[in-house]
Design an enzyme around this catalytic site. Structure first.
Site, short mmCIF file in Angstrom:
data_model
loop_
_atom_site.label_atom_id
_atom_site.label_comp_id
_atom_site.label_asym_id
_atom_site.label_seq_id
_atom_site.Cartn_x
_atom_site.Cartn_y
_atom_site.Cartn_z
N ASP A 185 3.85 3.21 -4.59
CA ASP A 185 2.73 3.66 -5.42
C ASP A 185 2.59 2.70 -6.60
O ASP A 185 3.54 2.51 -7.36
CB ASP A 185 3.06 5.08 -5.91
N ASP A 230 0.89 -1.17 0.00
CA ASP A 230 0.00 0.00 0.00
C ASP A 230 0.92 1.21 0.00
O ASP A 230 2.15 1.08 -0.01
CB ASP A 230 -0.95 -0.01 1.22
N ASN A 250 -5.78 -5.12 -5.95
CA ASN A 250 -6.96 -4.45 -5.41
C ASN A 250 -6.77 -2.94 -5.26
O ASN A 250 -7.75 -2.20 -5.19
CB ASN A 250 -7.25 -5.11 -4.04
N TYR A 260 -12.69 6.63 -14.56
CA TYR A 260 -12.65 5.46 -13.66
C TYR A 260 -13.26 4.25 -14.39
O TYR A 260 -12.70 3.15 -14.37
CB TYR A 260 -13.45 5.79 -12.39
N ALA A 314 -19.62 -0.04 -2.21
CA ALA A 314 -19.65 -0.76 -0.93
C ALA A 314 -19.26 0.22 0.16
O ALA A 314 -18.65 1.27 -0.12
CB ALA A 314 -18.67 -1.93 -0.97
N LYS A 353 -11.44 0.78 -15.32
CA LYS A 353 -11.94 -0.50 -14.81
C LYS A 353 -12.33 -1.45 -15.95
O LYS A 353 -12.23 -2.66 -15.82
CB LYS A 353 -13.11 -0.27 -13.85
#
Ligand SMILES: NC(=O)c1ccc[n+]([C@@H]2O[C@H](COP(=O)([O-])OP(=O)(O)OC[C@H]3O[C@@H](n4cnc5c(N)ncnc54)[C@H](O)[C@@H]3O)[C@@H](O)[C@H]2O)c1
Length: 255
Positions: A63, A40, A90, A158, A191, A162
């Site tokens: 990064d 991360d 992820n 985005y 979520a 994706k």
């Protein structure tokens, strides 16, 4: 054989490991006795989190939009554990809602470099390693989004990034199927994670209602509902599913 017995001892790489889905996945795999390699942005947060997990853990801060992070992450994983069994790409980011014509070029480039190129860099390193190690039941799971399956007004770049993740997933699945490497994507709708909490306009009490307006089940997903599907995709028992994009979206993509 129980789920936990099927996963015990597996080497699991997770990016975005201190975030909502990543953190929940790391906890679940640690409970099942997996060895973890976590990455991360923030080294100190990774150290605190890894110490909580109580399992053998490699941490690499960096990064994901920098290809060097993926190279260091994979190298440290293999140095410590000798192999990869499961890789979950992820890490990701989203910008505040804006129509394409209001989207500035720098923020579009940043989204693409993290959400699409970041997955490419990571998968590329993982696949090089998987080709080099003895054939097993290795699996890669990329976290895309329902915005990778359908258009997403206000989240155009985005959505493009994706969709790119799904293209990478299908291609890697086909290129490595004969080696037994499975590659799938999971496509959640909104979520209840920090990413969504930040995107919600806190001054507007109706923001959550607005966000779930187009969801047939009329609510946000819970983190655990997404984690269960990621674990299903990773499960060695799920041995003939590859190149798929699993929507966890309360019905959005069925509309
Ligand atoms: N939360 C949702 O509603 C939702 C819906 C669909 C898809 N997703 C996807 O799920 C994934 C995880 O998101 P989340 O909801 O857990 O969000 P989150 O913000 O809680 O976690 C994302 C993690 O990724 C890390 N990250 C961000 N940019 C990075 C970078 N450049 N390099 C390395 N790490 C970076 C963050 O530090 C964070 O820990 C993302 O790819 C996101 O696009 C989330």
């Amino acid at each position: 054989m129980t789920e936990s017995a099927r996963f015990a001892g597996k080497v699991v790489m997770i990016s975005g490991a201190t975030g909502g889905f990543g953190g929940a996945l790391a906890r679940r795999f640690a409970q099942w006795g997996c060895r973890l390699s976590l990455t991360d942005l923030n080294q100190a947060e990774l150290e605190v989190f890894a110490a909580e997990l109580g399992t053998d853990c490699v941490i690499v801060a960096g990064d994901m939009s920098d290809s060097d992070t993926a190279a260091r992450w994979t190298e440290h994983t293999v140095q410590r554990f000798g192999k990869i069994d499961i890789a979950i790409n992820n890490a990701g980011m989203v910008t505040p809602f804006a129509r394409l014509l209001d989207t500035d070029v720098l923020s579009a480039q940043r989204i693409f470099s993290v959400d699409a190129m970041g997955v490419f860099y990571a998968m590329r390193e993982q696949l090089i390693q998987l080709e080099a190690q003895p054939r097993g039941d290795a699996v890669i799971v990329n976290i895309s989004s329902v915005a990778g399956l359908v258009g997403a007004p206000g989240l155009g770049v985005y959505a493009a990034a994706k969709h790119a993740v799904i293209g990478l997933t299908k291609t890697a699945a086909l290129e490595h199927a004969r080696r037994g490497v499975r590659v799938n994507a999971v496509c959640p709708s909104f979520a209840r994670t920090e990413m969504v909490a930040n995107a919600l306009d806190t001054d507007n009490a109706d923001a959550e209602k607005h966000m779930v307006r187009g969801v047939p089940m009329a609510r946000l997903a819970e983190i655990d509902e997404v984690v269960r599907v990621v674990c299903f995709a990773c499960d060695p028992a799920n041995s003939f599913m590859t190149g798929q994009s699993l929507a966890v979206d309360g019905g959005i993509s069925a509309c």
